[in-house]
Motif scaffolding. Structure first.
Motif, PDB file in Angstrom:
ATOM      1  N   ASP A  18       1.353   3.969  14.928  1.00 47.62           N
ATOM      2  CA  ASP A  18       1.994   5.207  15.384  1.00 47.62           C
ATOM      3  C   ASP A  18       0.950   6.321  15.439  1.00 47.62           C
ATOM      4  OD1 ASP A  18       1.552   5.975  12.740  1.00 47.62           O
ATOM      5  OD2 ASP A  18       3.661   5.858  12.150  1.00 47.62           O
ATOM      6  N   ALA A  19       1.363   7.526  15.713  1.00 45.37           N
ATOM      7  CA  ALA A  19       0.449   8.666  15.862  1.00 45.37           C
ATOM      8  C   ALA A  19      -0.321   8.943  14.573  1.00 45.37           C
ATOM      9  CB  ALA A  19       1.213   9.911  16.304  1.00 45.37           C
ATOM     10  N   THR A  20       0.297   8.768  13.429  1.00 50.74           N
ATOM     11  CA  THR A  20      -0.382   8.978  12.152  1.00 50.74           C
ATOM     12  C   THR A  20      -1.500   7.956  11.973  1.00 50.74           C
ATOM     13  OG1 THR A  20       1.658   9.824  11.175  1.00 50.74           O
ATOM     14  CG2 THR A  20      -0.071   9.131   9.645  1.00 50.74           C
ATOM     15  N   ASP A  21      -1.221   6.688  12.284  1.00 48.35           N
ATOM     16  CA  ASP A  21      -2.244   5.639  12.199  1.00 48.35           C
ATOM     17  C   ASP A  21      -3.416   5.963  13.122  1.00 48.35           C
ATOM     18  OD1 ASP A  21      -0.687   4.081  10.419  1.00 48.35           O
ATOM     19  OD2 ASP A  21       0.377   3.133  12.098  1.00 48.35           O
ATOM     20  N   GLN A  22      -3.117   6.370  14.339  1.00 42.30           N
ATOM     21  CA  GLN A  22      -4.168   6.694  15.310  1.00 42.30           C
ATOM     22  C   GLN A  22      -5.032   7.853  14.810  1.00 42.30           C
ATOM     23  OE1 GLN A  22      -4.939   4.976  17.926  1.00 42.30           O
ATOM     24  NE2 GLN A  22      -3.156   3.674  18.129  1.00 42.30           N
ATOM     25  N   ALA A  23      -4.434   8.859  14.198  1.00 40.56           N
ATOM     26  CA  ALA A  23      -5.181  10.015  13.680  1.00 40.56           C
ATOM     27  C   ALA A  23      -6.094   9.599  12.534  1.00 40.56           C
ATOM     28  CB  ALA A  23      -4.211  11.116  13.234  1.00 40.56           C
ATOM     29  N   VAL A  24      -5.593   8.756  11.630  1.00 43.51           N
ATOM     30  CA  VAL A  24      -6.408   8.279  10.508  1.00 43.51           C
ATOM     31  C   VAL A  24      -7.582   7.445  11.021  1.00 43.51           C
ATOM     32  CG1 VAL A  24      -6.425   6.757   8.481  1.00 43.51           C
ATOM     33  CG2 VAL A  24      -4.546   8.386   8.809  1.00 43.51           C
ATOM     34  N   GLU A  27     -10.279   9.662  12.486  1.00 40.58           N
ATOM     35  CA  GLU A  27     -11.075  10.324  11.440  1.00 40.58           C
ATOM     36  C   GLU A  27     -12.083   9.361  10.825  1.00 40.58           C
ATOM     37  OE1 GLU A  27      -9.097  12.766   8.472  1.00 40.58           O
ATOM     38  OE2 GLU A  27      -7.432  13.075   9.885  1.00 40.58           O
TER      39      GLU A  27
END
Length: 172
Positions: A18-24, A27
């Motif tokens: 999801d979007a959180t996984d992609q952001a992590v 980084e």
């Protein structure tokens, strides 16, 4: 033991990103690029090594030893950094000494056994060079520019198997 799966009973590791996984992940990728960037010429070096390894019958194993480690006494003002590499294959063994010979250049002195006149090709990025072993198996390549190289030992006229022996890619 506590069950950490959601009420639906499925494992969160099996869920799509999801979007959180992609952001992590973004980084982590940025951090790795800052801390340990990929060398600019890595792709070319790997392609060069793979192309050459695919062409030859036998790849020699390499043993590297800095001659500095062998020295008992030396005058540091006159010391020239050298290193010795040994390549072992079923058909031949080669010992190569590499010494600095000028800015950005090295001299390669080599000995091959079994002895005999044979061609030795130096495959380098952007250029190739060839030298010949004398009857005793000795060869010299002077004025070689520093960088990655691979040695290819051609069979002597008396060797009936006709196969080439190639060294792994190594840095001068």
């Amino acid at each position: 033991m506590t069950d950490l799966t959601p009420h639906g009973g499925s494992d969160p590791a099996d869920a799509p990103l999801d979007a959180t996984d992609q952001a992590v992940l973004a980084e982590v990728a940025t951090m790795l690029d800052d801390v340990d960037p990929v060398p600019a010429d890595l792709v070319e070096r790997v392609q060069f090594a793979l192309a050459l390894d695919a062409m030859y019958d036998e790849v020699a194993q390499m043993t590297r030893m800095l001659d500095d480690a062998l020295a008992v006494r030396t005058d540091l003002a006159d010391a020239v950094r050298t290193e010795t590499l040994t390549f072992s294959a079923e058909r031949l063994t080669a010992m190569v000494t590499i010494s600095a010979s000028g800015p950005g250049q090295v001299r390669i002195d080599g000995w091959v056994t079994p002895a005999g006149v044979r061609r030795v090709s130096l495959r380098m990025q952007g250029s190739d060079r060839e030298v010949t072993c004398d009857e005793s198996g000795r060869f010299v390549a002077a004025g070689v520019r520093e960088g990655f190289v691979q040695l290819i030992f051609h069979p002597t006229d008396t060797e009936d198997d006709g196969g080439l022996v190639v060294t792994p890619l190594f840095k001068l």
